[in-house]
Motif scaffolding. Structure first.
Motif, PDB file in Angstrom:
ATOM      1  N   ALA A 167      -9.072   9.262  11.377  1.00 49.14           N
ATOM      2  CA  ALA A 167     -10.387   9.099  12.013  1.00 49.14           C
ATOM      3  C   ALA A 167     -11.443   8.861  10.940  1.00 49.14           C
ATOM      4  CB  ALA A 167     -10.730  10.340  12.845  1.00 49.14           C
ATOM      5  N   LYS A 168     -11.700   7.581  10.651  1.00 50.46           N
ATOM      6  CA  LYS A 168     -12.660   7.207   9.616  1.00 50.46           C
ATOM      7  C   LYS A 168     -13.535   6.070  10.119  1.00 50.46           C
ATOM      8  CE  LYS A 168      -9.313   8.306   5.978  1.00 50.46           C
ATOM      9  NZ  LYS A 168      -8.402   7.723   4.978  1.00 50.46           N
ATOM     10  N   GLN A 169     -14.710   5.989   9.534  1.00 51.84           N
ATOM     11  CA  GLN A 169     -15.591   4.859   9.846  1.00 51.84           C
ATOM     12  C   GLN A 169     -16.341   4.457   8.573  1.00 51.84           C
ATOM     13  OE1 GLN A 169     -19.380   4.967  12.387  1.00 51.84           O
ATOM     14  NE2 GLN A 169     -17.946   3.910  13.752  1.00 51.84           N
TER      15      GLN A 169
ATOM     16  N   GLN B  43      -4.830   0.858  16.934  1.00 45.36           N
ATOM     17  CA  GLN B  43      -4.976   2.307  16.783  1.00 45.36           C
ATOM     18  C   GLN B  43      -4.793   2.756  15.331  1.00 45.36           C
ATOM     19  OE1 GLN B  43      -2.836   4.622  19.786  1.00 45.36           O
ATOM     20  NE2 GLN B  43      -2.985   2.901  21.208  1.00 45.36           N
ATOM     21  N   GLU B  44      -3.939   2.057  14.591  1.00 37.54           N
ATOM     22  CA  GLU B  44      -3.702   2.485  13.215  1.00 37.54           C
ATOM     23  C   GLU B  44      -4.808   2.048  12.260  1.00 37.54           C
ATOM     24  OE1 GLU B  44       0.135   1.230  11.949  1.00 37.54           O
ATOM     25  OE2 GLU B  44       1.209   2.597  13.264  1.00 37.54           O
ATOM     26  N   TYR B  45      -5.352   0.826  12.471  1.00 35.36           N
ATOM     27  CA  TYR B  45      -6.204   0.250  11.423  1.00 35.36           C
ATOM     28  C   TYR B  45      -7.573  -0.252  11.879  1.00 35.36           C
ATOM     29  CZ  TYR B  45      -1.481   0.110   9.510  1.00 35.36           C
ATOM     30  OH  TYR B  45      -0.221   0.438   9.131  1.00 35.36           O
TER      31      TYR B  45
ATOM     32  N   LEU C 268      -5.134  -0.322   1.677  1.00 37.31           N
ATOM     33  CA  LEU C 268      -5.830  -0.475   2.947  1.00 37.31           C
ATOM     34  C   LEU C 268      -5.288   0.507   3.978  1.00 37.31           C
ATOM     35  CD1 LEU C 268      -8.104  -2.311   3.975  1.00 37.31           C
ATOM     36  CD2 LEU C 268      -6.359  -3.803   4.956  1.00 37.31           C
ATOM     37  N   ARG C 269      -3.975   0.773   3.924  1.00 36.76           N
ATOM     38  CA  ARG C 269      -3.395   1.748   4.865  1.00 36.76           C
ATOM     39  C   ARG C 269      -4.061   3.112   4.706  1.00 36.76           C
ATOM     40  NH1 ARG C 269       1.582   2.169   7.362  1.00 36.76           N
ATOM     41  NH2 ARG C 269       2.512   0.514   6.083  1.00 36.76           N
ATOM     42  N   GLU C 270      -4.178   3.551   3.449  1.00 36.72           N
ATOM     43  CA  GLU C 270      -4.766   4.871   3.189  1.00 36.72           C
ATOM     44  C   GLU C 270      -6.236   4.899   3.595  1.00 36.72           C
ATOM     45  OE1 GLU C 270      -4.055   6.262  -0.736  1.00 36.72           O
ATOM     46  OE2 GLU C 270      -5.562   7.841  -0.615  1.00 36.72           O
TER      47      GLU C 270
ATOM     48  N   MET D  38      -2.229  -4.482  -0.969  1.00 37.05           N
ATOM     49  CA  MET D  38      -3.552  -4.773  -1.498  1.00 37.05           C
ATOM     50  C   MET D  38      -4.143  -3.499  -2.098  1.00 37.05           C
ATOM     51  SD  MET D  38      -4.436  -8.028  -0.944  1.00 37.05           S
ATOM     52  CE  MET D  38      -2.786  -8.328  -1.594  1.00 37.05           C
ATOM     53  N   ALA D  39      -4.171  -3.419  -3.407  1.00 37.14           N
ATOM     54  CA  ALA D  39      -4.634  -2.205  -4.089  1.00 37.14           C
ATOM     55  C   ALA D  39      -6.124  -2.310  -4.400  1.00 37.14           C
ATOM     56  CB  ALA D  39      -3.851  -1.991  -5.375  1.00 37.14           C
ATOM     57  N   LEU D  40      -6.854  -1.237  -4.128  1.00 41.74           N
ATOM     58  CA  LEU D  40      -8.270  -1.152  -4.448  1.00 41.74           C
ATOM     59  C   LEU D  40      -8.527   0.145  -5.200  1.00 41.74           C
ATOM     60  CD1 LEU D  40      -8.127  -1.855  -1.022  1.00 41.74           C
ATOM     61  CD2 LEU D  40     -10.394  -2.678  -1.646  1.00 41.74           C
TER      62      LEU D  40
END
Length: 839
Positions: A16-18, A114-116, A9-11, A189-191
């Motif tokens: 700047a993503k949506q 800001q991070e997530y 989830l961090r990655e 949490m791995a995806l």
């Protein structure tokens, strides 16, 4: 072509993503079962990462496609599959942010945002996760932590669920526990992120992902794997071993057997990982003889599982009795231990006497936890670890008792049992079947030679839940000082001392004690004969009976070892869990909270004034006023809590009293605390009356006995009008025969649905909780419209905060002809929505 890689989830969220959910996706739909599974996975992972920070837990795939509007400054993606997981994790991050900002450091708010959660410097793409349009307002309320956050919609319910769970696990003595939860979410949490290429038809991808056929069970997969490894001996092994195993266990039971086998060495393994776990273990075997030996071992364990599932096949009478009782308790996570105990006996390392004693300790553990209000707390984790964690140097029964006695397992001591039986609302804890079992087993402890048919018995409140004037007068004699009737009644009515078993629940109902005593005296049940020997039934009598039952419980069900200490605990975590789930626009009273946890209003007030608790400002005095002793724990805060409550939606009158319609009582707090609720749909069993009309004899008889003629006439008029418009009255099978106004039956393509349940004791209950998972009323806008329509009736005021519960109004509202006609009109509106939604 698609590109796939494992990520966290961090990655996914950093930078700047949506991620935008396309319109063809369904709205957010996760409910408590899915949320609970995810939370348990995260909680366990956070604990396991203490020893190994690199551990991860795979939660599925995320299929993405570049957005057609993909710009240079923000990486934009459409979420083709996996939006439920992604949205849920984002809501959880909002809850973690708010919890840590409130209880640790306000700087956590900006950091996590800001991070997530947001692209702070990209106002046109502010949200990192953009849900469907229907979910966006509720999601943004959580994101921005507005007073409307945590509403009654599913996004709000998920936010409240996680707030409640965080409040429950936050240990004041462990400053890093919530940080570990956050790290488990963002890094553990791995995806698998599957990214389609530009130009791919994302709708076709979505359609194919959600159009899978029937899958092989894990038992099927394991069978195929085993016999693939038996090219020469397969036919003989199948005929002599596998086929007999398959004959004595169903496919589901076979799958359970293979999981139980794994749990013996790895209590953390999930049933969904049974095949992969067994395959990894069996990969270490190299010859057909080794594989055949494994199949033979499975057969031996299968015979033992068969005995667990069918105790009547057990030869030893005491082992059979204990197995029968544990089977009746219906907790399958005890199966690994039972399988281990029977296996030990078969291997000659335990006797039948030791096995039966070990089972008694487990039964006692269950009963004492239920009495102490801890029926479900970490129960699965505790039971699944017995076999691996109990001492090997003790006889098996002593080892089981020793394991259950140490740590925070809530194996209630004798002192705790004595306190809990007096104060804990037994009737609101655990499952209904388990509560009845405890009373049934207590009755058996009297050793009566006259057997009682337990199937016909229900739990009866001696002092009724809806007391008459006569009951009010009797209990009024026991009040002291400034005690109110409502507070004392709530503190007593659901405790074990006020409960018994009877086959005449409906006939007794709200009757005076004089009437009840005469009826109970005729009973063959020893529990009832003791009550009938009393001249009155108030607080002293309920306490005296509670004390006597506590001593009987202590004698019947042995407690923990002395290592457990003689501790006594108030379940403040249960209070925190309920308060954290209390929706915006609602409040509760000190007495309501006290009745929930088996305490008293004053200790609750002291606790809230001295320890952090979620939504403490939503706890008021019974009349809806702010306690004169209320103080914010943060000395820097000086705002008026009433202003905060008004901003959240609570209404106050000119005297500063909060609306009683927005108050959550003890029954509703129990729902918020996650105490299991009886599934009323299972009660829809009674056929139509033999009179061959739309009214049930028993329902009418009870209604006539308990209500005056005008209320009876008004209620029956509503039921008959419901039938004329095409609905079907269906009647409950419990002691009090309730009437369900069915709009659709179970055979309908969308499943059954009903707007209300009518109770002869005097309540017209609106089942918003049931509607919330039934089309089309899973749309909160329709439930809200129905609520507003009902609030047009005189004396009816259902708060918006109760859209996820089962509120109601008294049947005497139906006496007024105009009110009755208006209700029928609103029910007709409901019927049209329900019946024509699938057309």
């Amino acid at each position: 072509m698609v590109a796939a890689h494992e990520t966290t989830l961090r990655e996914l969220l950093e930078g700047a993503k949506q991620y935008r959910v396309p319109l063809y996706q369904r709205t957010y739909s996760w409910t408590e079962p899915q949320l609970d599974r995810l939370w348990e996975d995260i909680r366990k992972l956070a604990e396991e990462r203490i020893d190994d920070p690199s551990l991860t837990h795979f939660i599925g795939s995320l299929v993405l496609a570049p957005s057609p509007t993909h710009g240079p400054s923000v990486s934009e993606f459409l979420v083709v599959d996996g939006q439920q997981r992604l949205t849920t994790l984002s809501i959880l991050l909002c809850a973690i942010r708010d919890h840590r900002a409130e209880h640790e450091d306000p700087d956590h708010r900006d950091r996590i945002n800001q991070e997530y959660l947001i692209n702070k410097y990209k106002p046109a793409h502010r949200l990192k996760i953009v849900p469907t349009q229907a979910d966006r307002p509720a999601y943004e309320a959580c994101l921005d932590a507005t007073p409307q956050a945590g509403g009654t919609d599913r996004v709000g319910a998920a936010y409240r669920f996680f707030k409640s769970q965080l409040a429950a696990v936050d240990d004041p003595d462990d400053p890093l526990d919530i940080e570990r939860i956050e790290n488990a979410v963002i890094s553990g949490m791995a995806l698998v992120s599957v990214v389609a290429q530009a130009g791919d038809n994302v709708y076709r991808i979505f359609e194919s992902l959600n159009n899978t056929g029937l899958k092989l069970t894990q038992a099927d997969l394991l069978r195929n794997y085993l016999f693939m490894r038996l090219p020469n001996r397969g036919e003989a092994v199948y005929g002599s071993l596998w086929f007999p195993l398959q004959e004595q266990l169903t496919s589901r039971e076979l799958e359970q057997l293979f999981w139980l086998d794994l749990v013996h060495s790895n209590p953390e393994v999930k049933q969904t990982d049974t095949y992969t776990g067994q395959q990894a273990r069996l990969n270490g075997l190299h010859t057909e003889a080794e594989i055949e030996a494994e199949v033979r071992r499975f057969c031996r364990l299968g015979t033992l599982l068969r005995i667990i599932l069918h105790p009547e096949e057990e030869g030893d009478p005491e082992v059979r009795r204990r197995l029968t009782r544990l089977n009746a308790w219906d907790t399958t996570t005890v199966y690994p231990l039972l399988l281990h105990l029977l296996d030990r006996r078969q291997q000659g390392t335990a006797t039948s006497e030791q096995v039966a004693a070990a089972m008694l300790y487990v039964e006692s553990f269950f009963v004492r936890r239920l009495l102490a209000g801890r029926a479900t707390a970490n129960i699965n984790r505790i039971l699944l670890r017995v076999v691996t964690d109990m001492r090997a140097d003790l006889p098996v029964d002593e080892a089981v008792r020793a394991y259950l006695s140490v740590g925070r397992k809530y194996y209630a001591t004798d002192t705790s049992v004595r306190e809990a039986v007096r104060s804990i609302p037994f009737y609101l804890n655990g499952r209904a079947t388990q509560r009845k079992l405890v009373l049934q087993w207590l009755e058996e402890s009297y050793g009566s030679k006259e057997p009682v048919a337990s199937d016909s018995l229900t739990i009866e409140h001696v002092m009724p839940q809806s007391p008459t004037t006569e009951w009010r007068q009797m209990l009024g004699e026991d009040l002291h000082g400034e005690e109110s009737f409502a507070e004392v009644h709530e503190a007593l009515v659901h405790t074990l001392g006020n409960l018994t078993l009877t086959g005449y629940n409906a006939e007794l109902s709200n009757s005076s004690f004089l009437v009840k005593r005469a009826q109970l005296a005729k009973s063959g049940i020893s529990l009832n004969q003791e009550i009938a020997a009393q001249k009155r039934w108030g607080r002293p009598e309920i306490y005296a009976r509670a004390d006597a039952l506590a001593e009987r419980i202590i004698a019947q069900w042995p407690g923990p070892t002395e290592e457990a200490g003689n501790r006594s605990e108030v379940p403040w975590d249960v209070m925190n869990k309920a308060l954290a789930a209390l929706p915006a626009g609602s409040w509760t009273a000190y007495g309501d909270v006290a009745a929930l946890i088996g305490s008293h209003p004053m200790p609750v007030g002291v606790r809230l004034a001295s320890h952090p608790a979620p939504n403490a400002h939503r706890v008021l005095q019974a009349e809806g006023t702010l306690s004169p002793n209320f103080r914010w724990l943060d000395p820097a805060r000086n705002e008026d809590p009433r202003d905060m409550l008004r901003a959240e939606g609570v209404e106050f009158d000119k005297y500063g009293r909060a609306s009683q319609a927005q108050r959550f009582g003890v029954d509703e707090l129990a729902q918020l605390a996650g105490m299991p609720q009886q599934d009323v749909s299972g009660q829809l069993l009674r056929p139509r009356s033999r009179r061959n009309d739309l009214l049930d004899d028993r329902f009418v008889e009870q209604l006539t006995d308990l209500q005056d003629a005008q209320v009876v006439a008004g209620t029956l008029a509503v039921i008959e009008a419901w039938a004329r418009m095409g609905g079907r009255p269906l009647y409950g099978s419990g002691g009090e025969t309730s009437c369900f106004l069915m709009a659709r039956g179970k055979d309908h393509e969308l499943g059954n649905i009903w707007p209300a349940t009518i109770y002869p004791s005097g309540k017209f209950e609106i089942v918003f909780q049931h509607m919330s998972i039934r089309t089309p009323f899973d749309d909160i806008a329709l439930r809200e419209e129905f609520r507003q329509r009902l609030n047009e009736l005189p004396s009816v005021n259902i708060a918006a905060a109760k859209l996820g519960l089962r509120p109601g109004f008294p049947l005497d509202v139906l006496v007024d002809v105009k009110a009755r006609e208006a209700l029928i009109e609103h029910l007709a509106w409901f019927f049209r929505q329900a019946v024509h939604s699938g057309a």
